[in-house]
Design an enzyme around this catalytic site. Structure first.
Site, short mmCIF file in Angstrom:
data_model
loop_
_atom_site.label_atom_id
_atom_site.label_comp_id
_atom_site.label_asym_id
_atom_site.label_seq_id
_atom_site.Cartn_x
_atom_site.Cartn_y
_atom_site.Cartn_z
CG PHE A 149 -0.57 0.46 2.56
CD1 PHE A 149 0.00 1.70 3.10
CD2 PHE A 149 -0.01 -0.43 3.19
CE1 PHE A 149 1.05 2.25 3.75
CE2 PHE A 149 0.64 0.16 4.42
CZ PHE A 149 1.01 1.12 4.63
CB SER A 226 4.35 -6.65 5.96
OG SER A 226 3.50 -8.38 4.96
CB CYS A 281 10.27 -0.19 2.84
SG CYS A 281 10.78 1.14 1.26
CD GLU A 383 8.45 -3.06 9.08
OE1 GLU A 383 7.84 -4.14 8.26
OE2 GLU A 383 8.87 -1.93 7.60
#
Ligand code: NAD
Length: 497
Positions: A149, A226, A281, A383
């Site tokens: 996303f 992920s 990221c 994360e």
């Protein structure tokens, strides 16, 4: 309104079911549209459409493909505001940030426009007496690209453009949270002259991904998302005999050495930690303060954090927008709420941020800074993927190196120092895929490839740029001899020179 698939160049609803997933505007919490989730017949239709387009597309001349890339660049550049608004409305990032994402996506379009160079093979004359050898690159066939996303335009452009330039046909499965940018890109490709069926956008969730992993008709999988999903996709796709690259999550550390320019380091920590609400990221999520500068550095970072304005994407005063979903907001809030219980210190609490000018149903949380963080605390180990910057304090460079090298994630990292020798040691010794020296978000430019190490990438090929052409092609080596009639003889031995 329903966001439909784009199959064989036309907007296509599902064949059998009316299954959909809601899309929200993160700034208001409003349910703005729905995206269709592919059923089996529609998945088959998309794959069949990509298969049907393959023979003609792989036979299309390189010059024509290159022309389409140039045209695509022109379309995206001239209509970037339109695409930026689509990205921001569904993602929540500021318009400036959405334009930044488009620019970084365009870098790969520009790289692919030079595909005649990237697709060139090799030739060796006289490899043995009277024998020549050449190697060519050929496309894989139908490939699937599954995207996250957080970059609804850039990551698709990083994958599909190279796959198409190399002569493959594509099924793009974007995130169901912000899928509209993918449809816009497919329309732009069509306007640039891409034949129908070469790029198909198939919307769906986990079940559609699983279908693409299992069917032997899809030859390769590119995935970004992920880590748990990346790892599962890597093993399923490998087990199905497919070529796969699966990029996962991150925990990016920024080391600040005692000799660094602390103002520059604080600016960088804020920009890289809170840009796009930390949903990058390559966001910096841990600042590692080395030696006695920690207090001064934290003070500078905290002071700057308080100047960040939370807001909606089209307000020019906004520095940081909302996070993607209510679940994400709740998850991030929990990390901040529980940090002190695990022994850390919350020095800036995003839950206290002024939100009076914002829609109370929006998914807003201000920047948070958590000091005295170490391994073993959930806010360090996991994360967070939100606007939370952790500070870890270490005594020396060796401890900083050890901390980063012990972390299972290894996407990006940075060091801030004025000392060239320390910077060089870091570059050589750090076990991370992308490294910045006084650069906090070292996303490589389009002429290099992008990828992390360890749990941040499963597979051996990085994405976009030169390695992507490697990923999306198979090499074929041809050995040629044109003997004279009297040179021919029977020889059962293994060929030698
Ligand atoms: P995600 O893993 O939830 O979803 C990514 C894609 O996989 C989506 O298209 C989704 O529909 C699909 N998917 C979700 N669950 C699945 C499952 N169980 N099986 C099969 N498919 C599934 O990721 P996200 O929340 O969309 O994106 C954020 C994550 O992506 C973060 O972890 C971030 O670090 C990572 N990311 C990594 C990079 C990189 O280059 N390494 C770049 C961008 C984002």
């Amino acid at each position: 309104m329903i966001v439909n698939h784009i199959i064989n160049g036309v907007e296509s609803p599902n064949f059998e079911t009316h299954s959909t997933s809601p899309i929200y505007n993160p700034a208001t919490g409003e349910h703005i549209r729905d995206v269709v989730l592919a059923d089996t017949a529609t998945r088959e239709h998309a794959i069949a459409s990509a298969e049907a387009a393959l023979p003609a597309w792989r036979a299309t001349g390189m010059a024509k493909r290159s022309h389409i890339m140039f045209k695509l660049r022109e379309i995206i550049t001239s209509r970037s505001e339109e695409l930026a608004r689509i990205i921001s409305e569904e993602h929540g990032k500021t318009l400036a940030d959405a334009h930044g994402e488009i620019t970084r996506g365009l870098e790969n379009v520009e790289f692919c426009a030079g595909l005649t160079h990237h697709m060139k093979g090799e030739y060796l004359q006289q490899a043995a007496h009277g024998i020549d050898v050449h190697q060519s690159r050929q496309p894989l066939g139908v490939v699937a690209c599954i995207t996250p996303f957080n970059f609804p335009a850039m990551v698709p452009l990083w994958m599909i453009t190279t796959a198409i330039a190399a002569g493959n046909t594509v099924i793009l499965k974007p995130s169901e949270k912000d899928p509209s940018a993918a449809n816009w890109i497919a329309a732009a490709f069509r306007d640039a002259g891409l034949p129908d069926g070469v790029l198909n956008v198939l919307h769906g969730d986990q079940h559609t991904v699983e279908y693409l992993l299992e069917t032997p008709r899809v030859k390769a999988i590119s995935f970004v998302g992920s880590t748990p999903v990346a790892k599962a996709i890597y093993s399923s796709a490998s087990a199905a005999g497919k070529r796969v690259q699966a990029l996962g999550g991150a925990k990016n550390h920024m080391v600040v050495m005692p000799d660094a320019d602390l103002d520059a380091a604080a600016d960088a920590a804020i920009s890289a930690g809170f840009g796009s609400a930390g949903e990058r990221c390559m966001a910096i999520s841990v600042v590692v303060a080395v030696g006695n500068i920690a207090d001064e550095l934290v003070e500078k970072i905290v002071q700057r954090a308080h100047q960040i304005t939370l807001g909606v994407y089209d307000d020019p005063k906004t520095d940081m927008g909302p996070v993607i979903t209510r679940q994400s907001l709740e998850r991030i809030t929990t990390f901040v709420a529980e940090a002190e219980k695990h022994g850390a210190t919350v020095v800036v609490d995003g839950r206290d941020w002024d939100r009076t000018h914002l829609n109370p149903n929006g998914y807003f949380i201000g920047p948070s800074i958590i000091d005295h963080v170490s391994a073993g605390m959930p806010c360090y180990d996991e994360e967070i993927f939100g606007p939370v910057l952790c500070i870890a304090r270490v005594d020396n460079y060796a401890q900083a190196l050890e901390m980063i090298n012990s972390n299972p994630y290894a996407n990006g990292t940075a060091i801030f120092t004025r000392d060239g020798r320390t910077a060089r040691e870091f570059e050589v010794g750090i076990e991370v895929g992308m490294v910045g020296i006084n650069v906090p978000i070292p996303v490589p430019i389009g002429a290099f490839s992008f990828g992390g190490w360890k749990n941040s990438l499963y597979g051996d090929t990085h994405m976009y740029g030169p390695e992507s052409f490697h990923f999306y092609t198979r090499r074929k080596v041809v050995t040629t001899r044109w003997p004279l009639p009297d040179e021919s003889q029977i020889n059962l031995g293994f060929p030698t020179n």
